[in-house]
Enzyme design. Structure first.
Site, PDB file in Angstrom:
ATOM      1  N   LYS A   1     -13.569  -9.166  72.405  1.00 57.24           N
ATOM      2  CA  LYS A   1     -12.980  -7.712  72.829  1.00 57.24           C
ATOM      3  C   LYS A   1     -11.696  -7.656  71.760  1.00 57.24           C
ATOM      4  CE  LYS A   1     -13.478  -5.213  75.921  1.00 57.24           C
ATOM      5  NZ  LYS A   1     -14.041  -4.119  75.889  1.00 57.24           N
TER       6      LYS A   1
ATOM      7  N   HIS B   1     -23.508  -3.273  79.283  1.00 56.52           N
ATOM      8  CA  HIS B   1     -21.878  -3.335  79.277  1.00 56.52           C
ATOM      9  C   HIS B   1     -21.652  -4.253  80.634  1.00 56.52           C
ATOM     10  CE1 HIS B   1     -18.219  -1.751  81.101  1.00 56.52           C
ATOM     11  NE2 HIS B   1     -17.690  -1.886  79.985  1.00 56.52           N
TER      12      HIS B   1
END
Length: 423
Positions: free
Chosen positions: A194, A321
């Site tokens: 991320k 996701h």
């Protein structure tokens, strides 16, 4: 099978569990993550369960939906959808947001998903079949997940509890160590970082370090649209040689369409294709080649299957996701992922970052980075009542009712604005 079985009661329990100081484009995770646990009980005493978002607005939405669920057969999914679509106030068109799950324009889809999964759990219990069989049957016996790395601080502001065992994750060396630990514990066979937190050159250096440490392992970088189009284009040549796909580096479908002209990588998203309206526009613009679905805001497991069919029709890749979640959501993801033939990439999961759960038997195991599809009826997991009570008490005590990563980041850096894109 008793066709007179009806839903007689719905219980919604908000819970909070420890969440690490994980950095992202919006700021930093608060020390407590919120979820809502649904229990849908029938006239013959069965209880179907689910897990979804637990912020105050979602809890209110779920409560408002309860009268429209009572009296339904657990098999009346179409009628449930019709009732909720008619009862939920229409919001504005889907908005561009860092977190689609918090977008009120998706309230109807989020509510339908929340109750659909619980009703599918009931259906499975009634007919004696796992949810995956209700979705057409498994095409794989286990579902692969990816190591999900984060830049992180060693501990939360104010030390609300003891620091986690992961330690700080800022430098390339620390990110590699984080990956080694996660792969050692869970056996993951792909890695995602991320990004959107530090200057792109630093995040690219981290990806290069991962590439050197894990040669041949598929890698992904997700800047969460916090890079400008120009920055994303400039970074493409360096990333083309080492990434599996390039996820949401810059904002908007138009930006992604332009970026696609400058990279050899497939572009992936969970931000700009989050509804069928956006899917249609993406097909027209040829922006994104990999869609990361999320049944929580796409409208449920059946809607995820519909998305998968559309991806196959238009030759798009498909993955999933994740948000901070517990084992019920992980199992729902696993059932639908096992029923999707064209699942192209390992799914995301935050599960390794959570050390608490509410399912009987404790933490769900991973084998070589995958979760086995249960054969037990329904979702294949049950609620641990003691654990549920503990996490509910934590919810009552933590004081958080709406996730706000930006406000949390200002405790560390009062000048933080959260403006996007910042790089």
């Amino acid at each position: 099978m008793n066709r007179d079985v009806r839903i007689t009661q719905v219980r919604i329990t908000p819970v909070a569990f420890r969440d690490g100081p994980l950095l992202n484009a919006a700021g930093i995770h608060e020390p407590w993550a919120l979820r809502a646990i649904l229990e849908v009980e029938t006239s013959d005493g069965r209880v179907g369960i689910n897990e979804t978002y637990g912020d105050a607005s979602m809890l209110s939405l779920l409560e408002d939906c309860k009268p429209h669920i009572l009296g339904l057969s657990p098999f009346a999914l179409n009628r449930m959808e019709d009732r909720l679509r008619a009862s939920i106030r229409r919001e504005q068109a889907p908005a561009y947001t860092l977190a689609p799950g918090s977008d009120p324009s998706r309230n109807t889809a989020k509510a339908i998903s929340a109750y659909e999964v619980a009703m599918l759990d009931l259906q499975g219990q009634i007919v004696g079949a796992p949810v995956v069989d209700l979705l057409g049957g498994p095409v794989r016996s286990s579902v692969a997940y990816s190591a999900y790395l984060f830049f992180k601080y060693a501990e939360h502001h104010g030390q609300p509890y003891e620091p986690d065992a992961w330690g700080e994750g800022i430098s390339p060396q620390q990110i590699v160590a984080q990956a080694r630990r996660m792969i050692s514990q869970y056996g993951f066979q792909s890695i995602k970082l991320k990004g959107g937190v530090f200057e792109p050159k630093h995040e690219i250096a981290c990806m290069r370090a991962l590439h050197e440490a894990f040669p041949g392992m598929p890698l992904r970088l997700d800047p969460n649209a916090n890079w400008s189009l120009a920055t994303s284009i400039a970074a493409a040549p360096e990333l083309d040689a080492i990434l599996e796909y390039y996820e949401d580096p810059c904002p908007g479908l138009d930006g992604m369409a332009e970026l696609a002209k400058h990279t050899r990588l497939p572009l992936a998203t969970n931000m700009v294709v989050t509804s069928m309206e956006e899917f249609k526009r993406n097909v027209q613009t040829q922006s994104v080649k990999v869609v990361l679905s999320d049944h929580h805001y796409w409208g449920g497991l059946r809607a995820t299957q519909q998305l998968a069919h559309m991806c196959r029709l238009w030759d798009l890749g498909l993955s999933m996701h994740s948000n901070s979640h517990l084992g019920i959501s992980l199992m729902a993801m696993t059932h639908v992922a096992a029923a999707v033939p064209n699942l192209s990439y390992a799914c995301d999961t935050h599960y390794p970052w959570q050390d608490e759960d509410i399912v009987v038997g404790g933490r769900i195991p991973f084998v070589e980075g995958s979760v086995r599809v249960p054969s037990a009826p329904g979702l294949g997991v049950q609620i641990d009542r003691d654990a549920l009570a503990k996490l509910h008490d934590q919810y009552l005590a933590c004081g958080i009712r709406q996730r706000d990563d930006r406000a949390q980041m200002r405790k560390y850096d009062p000048s933080f604005t959260g403006a996007c894109p910042r790089f």
